[in-house]
Motif scaffolding. Structure first.
Motif, PDB file in Angstrom:
ATOM      1  N   GLU A 160       0.831  -1.207   0.000  1.00  6.65           N
ATOM      2  CA  GLU A 160       0.000   0.000   0.000  1.00  6.65           C
ATOM      3  C   GLU A 160       0.864   1.254   0.000  1.00  6.65           C
ATOM      4  OE1 GLU A 160      -2.266  -0.768   3.529  1.00  6.65           O
ATOM      5  OE2 GLU A 160      -3.971  -1.575   2.403  1.00  6.65           O
ATOM      6  N   GLN A 161       1.919   1.232   0.828  1.00  9.44           N
ATOM      7  CA  GLN A 161       2.841   2.370   0.881  1.00  9.44           C
ATOM      8  C   GLN A 161       3.545   2.562  -0.459  1.00  9.44           C
ATOM      9  OE1 GLN A 161       6.048   1.858   3.693  1.00  9.44           O
ATOM     10  NE2 GLN A 161       7.291   3.420   2.691  1.00  9.44           N
ATOM     11  N   ALA A 162       3.972   1.462  -1.068  1.00  8.04           N
ATOM     12  CA  ALA A 162       4.712   1.545  -2.335  1.00  8.04           C
ATOM     13  C   ALA A 162       3.853   2.128  -3.446  1.00  8.04           C
ATOM     14  CB  ALA A 162       5.216   0.162  -2.726  1.00  8.04           C
TER      15      ALA A 162
ATOM     16  N   ASP B 200      22.516  -3.686   2.150  1.00 12.05           N
ATOM     17  CA  ASP B 200      23.489  -3.188   1.173  1.00 12.05           C
ATOM     18  C   ASP B 200      23.723  -4.201   0.060  1.00 12.05           C
ATOM     19  OD1 ASP B 200      23.775  -0.818   2.555  1.00 12.05           O
ATOM     20  OD2 ASP B 200      25.647  -1.397   3.545  1.00 12.05           O
ATOM     21  N   ALA B 201      23.806  -5.488   0.423  1.00 13.96           N
ATOM     22  CA  ALA B 201      24.043  -6.521  -0.588  1.00 13.96           C
ATOM     23  C   ALA B 201      22.852  -6.661  -1.526  1.00 13.96           C
ATOM     24  CB  ALA B 201      24.344  -7.856   0.086  1.00 13.96           C
ATOM     25  N   LEU B 202      21.643  -6.562  -0.995  1.00 16.85           N
ATOM     26  CA  LEU B 202      20.448  -6.627  -1.832  1.00 16.85           C
ATOM     27  C   LEU B 202      20.406  -5.448  -2.791  1.00 16.85           C
ATOM     28  CD1 LEU B 202      17.707  -7.855  -2.611  1.00 16.85           C
ATOM     29  CD2 LEU B 202      16.693  -6.544  -0.724  1.00 16.85           C
ATOM     30  N   ARG B 203      20.686  -4.269  -2.287  1.00 17.29           N
ATOM     31  CA  ARG B 203      20.698  -3.070  -3.128  1.00 17.29           C
ATOM     32  C   ARG B 203      21.712  -3.225  -4.271  1.00 17.29           C
ATOM     33  NH1 ARG B 203      19.098   2.176  -1.932  1.00 17.29           N
ATOM     34  NH2 ARG B 203      20.004   3.783  -3.287  1.00 17.29           N
ATOM     35  N   ALA B 204      22.916  -3.686  -3.923  1.00 20.93           N
ATOM     36  CA  ALA B 204      23.953  -3.849  -4.939  1.00 20.93           C
ATOM     37  C   ALA B 204      23.553  -4.896  -5.978  1.00 20.93           C
ATOM     38  CB  ALA B 204      25.269  -4.231  -4.273  1.00 20.93           C
ATOM     39  N   GLU B 205      22.929  -5.979  -5.527  1.00 19.34           N
ATOM     40  CA  GLU B 205      22.506  -7.025  -6.453  1.00 19.34           C
ATOM     41  C   GLU B 205      21.472  -6.488  -7.443  1.00 19.34           C
ATOM     42  OE1 GLU B 205      20.991 -11.637  -6.146  1.00 19.34           O
ATOM     43  OE2 GLU B 205      20.005 -10.169  -4.862  1.00 19.34           O
ATOM     44  N   LEU B 206      20.489  -5.772  -6.953  1.00 20.23           N
ATOM     45  CA  LEU B 206      19.454  -5.217  -7.836  1.00 20.23           C
ATOM     46  C   LEU B 206      20.049  -4.210  -8.814  1.00 20.23           C
ATOM     47  CD1 LEU B 206      16.617  -4.855  -5.189  1.00 20.23           C
ATOM     48  CD2 LEU B 206      16.530  -6.313  -7.224  1.00 20.23           C
ATOM     49  N   GLN B 207      20.983  -3.413  -8.356  1.00 18.48           N
ATOM     50  CA  GLN B 207      21.622  -2.452  -9.248  1.00 18.48           C
ATOM     51  C   GLN B 207      22.437  -3.156 -10.328  1.00 18.48           C
ATOM     52  OE1 GLN B 207      23.575  -0.106  -6.196  1.00 18.48           O
ATOM     53  NE2 GLN B 207      22.035   1.522  -6.354  1.00 18.48           N
TER      54      GLN B 207
ATOM     55  N   SER C 153      17.323   0.548 -10.900  1.00 19.26           N
ATOM     56  CA  SER C 153      17.649   1.676 -10.032  1.00 19.26           C
ATOM     57  C   SER C 153      16.703   1.645  -8.840  1.00 19.26           C
ATOM     58  CB  SER C 153      17.528   3.004 -10.781  1.00 19.26           C
ATOM     59  OG  SER C 153      16.211   3.202 -11.255  1.00 19.26           O
ATOM     60  N   ILE C 154      17.199   2.052  -7.693  1.00 18.70           N
ATOM     61  CA  ILE C 154      16.439   1.962  -6.446  1.00 18.70           C
ATOM     62  C   ILE C 154      15.732   3.291  -6.198  1.00 18.70           C
ATOM     63  CG2 ILE C 154      16.526   1.388  -4.004  1.00 18.70           C
ATOM     64  CD1 ILE C 154      17.488  -0.856  -5.888  1.00 18.70           C
ATOM     65  N   VAL C 155      14.414   3.232  -6.138  1.00 16.27           N
ATOM     66  CA  VAL C 155      13.607   4.411  -5.833  1.00 16.27           C
ATOM     67  C   VAL C 155      13.459   4.569  -4.327  1.00 16.27           C
ATOM     68  CG1 VAL C 155      11.326   5.465  -6.120  1.00 16.27           C
ATOM     69  CG2 VAL C 155      12.375   4.196  -8.021  1.00 16.27           C
ATOM     70  N   TYR C 156      13.336   3.440  -3.638  1.00 11.73           N
ATOM     71  CA  TYR C 156      13.106   3.438  -2.180  1.00 11.73           C
ATOM     72  C   TYR C 156      13.581   2.095  -1.648  1.00 11.73           C
ATOM     73  CZ  TYR C 156      10.529   2.921   2.230  1.00 11.73           C
ATOM     74  OH  TYR C 156      10.182   2.704   3.545  1.00 11.73           O
ATOM     75  N   GLN C 157      14.200   2.107  -0.472  1.00 13.09           N
ATOM     76  CA  GLN C 157      14.540   0.854   0.201  1.00 13.09           C
ATOM     77  C   GLN C 157      14.492   1.034   1.699  1.00 13.09           C
ATOM     78  OE1 GLN C 157      18.497  -0.763  -0.440  1.00 13.09           O
ATOM     79  NE2 GLN C 157      17.953  -2.743   0.466  1.00 13.09           N
ATOM     80  N   GLN C 158      13.836   0.115   2.363  1.00 15.19           N
ATOM     81  CA  GLN C 158      13.879  -0.015   3.807  1.00 15.19           C
ATOM     82  C   GLN C 158      14.113  -1.486   4.094  1.00 15.19           C
ATOM     83  OE1 GLN C 158      13.866   2.296   6.276  1.00 15.19           O
ATOM     84  NE2 GLN C 158      14.256   0.605   7.682  1.00 15.19           N
ATOM     85  N   GLU C 159      15.379  -1.845   4.341  1.00 17.24           N
ATOM     86  CA  GLU C 159      15.767  -3.243   4.514  1.00 17.24           C
ATOM     87  C   GLU C 159      15.347  -4.058   3.281  1.00 17.24           C
ATOM     88  OE1 GLU C 159      17.685  -4.604   6.957  1.00 17.24           O
ATOM     89  OE2 GLU C 159      18.012  -2.547   7.610  1.00 17.24           O
TER      90      GLU C 159
END
Length: 246
Positions: A45-47, A213-220, A225-231
Motif C-alpha cells: 500500500e505504501q509503495a 546493502d548486498a540486496l541493493r547492490a545485487e538489484l543495481q 535503479s532503487i527508488v526506495y529501500q527499507q531493509e
C-alpha cells in the motif's frame, strides 16, 4: 533433476489445501495473518502511494501462491497475472479470486524459466518469493525475466526476507559470503539440482538472506535503479542503462 525449491512448496500448499489455510503467511503465523491481511500488504500500500501508481495498467505477481497480493492488486484496479510453480497454489488462487469476484489470470509457471516477448507490465511484484530463489544462476534468470516484461517507467516492488544477526538457522549452514542458507539433505542428492557437498554430507539451497546493502547492490547490478529501500522492502525501476537481455 528437481529444483531445490520444489518439494517445500509442493508439500506446503498441499497441506494448506487439505487444512483450509488460505495464505502462506497464515500457514506460518495464523495469529497475525490471513488472506486479506498478508505480510506485504502495508508495504505494498505504501509503495503504490510512494510511487504514485494508480490502479491502472497491467501487473504481474510471480510466486503468487494462493493469490493474496494478486487479489489486492486486482481490487486496486490492475489487470493482474499471477504465476506460481505449484499447481495446488494456483488451484486455490483461482478459487479465492472467484469467491471475491475478481478476475486474475493465474498460471502454473516458474519465473526463472520465463522470458516475456515484450515489456507489457506496468508493475511487477515479489511478495516474499525472492528469498526462495537462491542460486546466482536462478536469481540472474529471475531478474532477466523481470527486465523482459517490465515497461520502461514501470515499477518492480520487492518484499524479501533479510539477514540479521539474531537469525537461528538450527542445523542449517549459512554461507555469509553469498548469503545462502543450506539445509542438510537426507534424500538422494542425485535427485536434486544445485546441491553442495560439505562436511561429509550433501546440502540443499534453502533461502538467500542478504544484508540491505548486498540486496541493493545485487538489484543495481541486475539493471534496476532503487527508488526506495527499507531493509528488504524495495521499489525499483529499470535503470536508464539497463539491457533487457543481460
Amino acid at each position: 533433476m528437481k529444483k531445490y525449491y520444489l518439494d517445500e512448496h509442493t508439500a506446503a500448499y498441499a497441506e494448506m489445501k487439505e487444512r483450509g489455510i488460505a495464505a502462506w503467511d497464515q500457514y506460518y503465523d495464523p495469529d497475525s495473518y490471513s488472506f486479506d491481511r498478508f505480510m506485504m500488504r502495508p508495504f505494498l500500500e505504501q509503495a503504490l502511494e510512494t510511487a504514485a501508481i494508480g490502479g491502472v495498467g497491467r501487473a504481474l505477481e510471480y510466486g503468487c501462491g494462493t493469490g493474496a497480493a494478486s487479489c489486492f492488486l486486482a481490487r486496486c484496479g490492475f489487470e493482474v497475472e499471477g504465476i506460481d510453480i505449484t499447481p495446488d497454489a494456483i488451484e486455490l488462487a483461482r478459487r479465492y479470486a472467484l469467491e471475491r469476484n475478481l478476475n486474475v489470470a493465474y498460471a502454473v509457471r516458474d519465473i526463472t524459466q520465463c522470458r516475456f516477448a515484450e515489456p507489457v507490465f506496468d508493475l511487477v511484484v515479489d511478495n516474499y518469493c525472492m528469498q526462495s530463489i537462491v542460486t546466482d544462476e536462478d536469481r540472474d534468470s529471475l531478474f532477466a525475466a523481470v527486465r523482459s516484461g517490465l515497461k520502461n517507467g514501470g515499477y518492480y516492488i520487492v518484499a524479501t526476507a533479510m539477514y540479521h544477526s539474531g537469525r537461528d538457522y538450527g542445523d542449517g549452514y549459512y554461507d555469509s559470503e553469498k548469503g545462502i542458507v543450506y539445509e542438510k539433505l537426507e534424500a538422494d542428492p542425485a535427485l536434486f539440482s544445485d546441491t553442495l557437498y560439505r562436511d561429509g554430507g550433501y546440502w540443499l539451497p534453502h533461502r538467500r538472506h542478504l544484508t540491505a546493502d548486498a540486496l541493493r547492490a545485487e538489484l543495481q547490478r541486475a539493471g534496476f535503479s532503487i527508488v526506495y529501500q527499507q531493509e528488504g522492502n524495495v521499489i525499483c525501476k529499470l535503470s536508464s542503462v539497463s539491457d533487457r537481455h543481460l
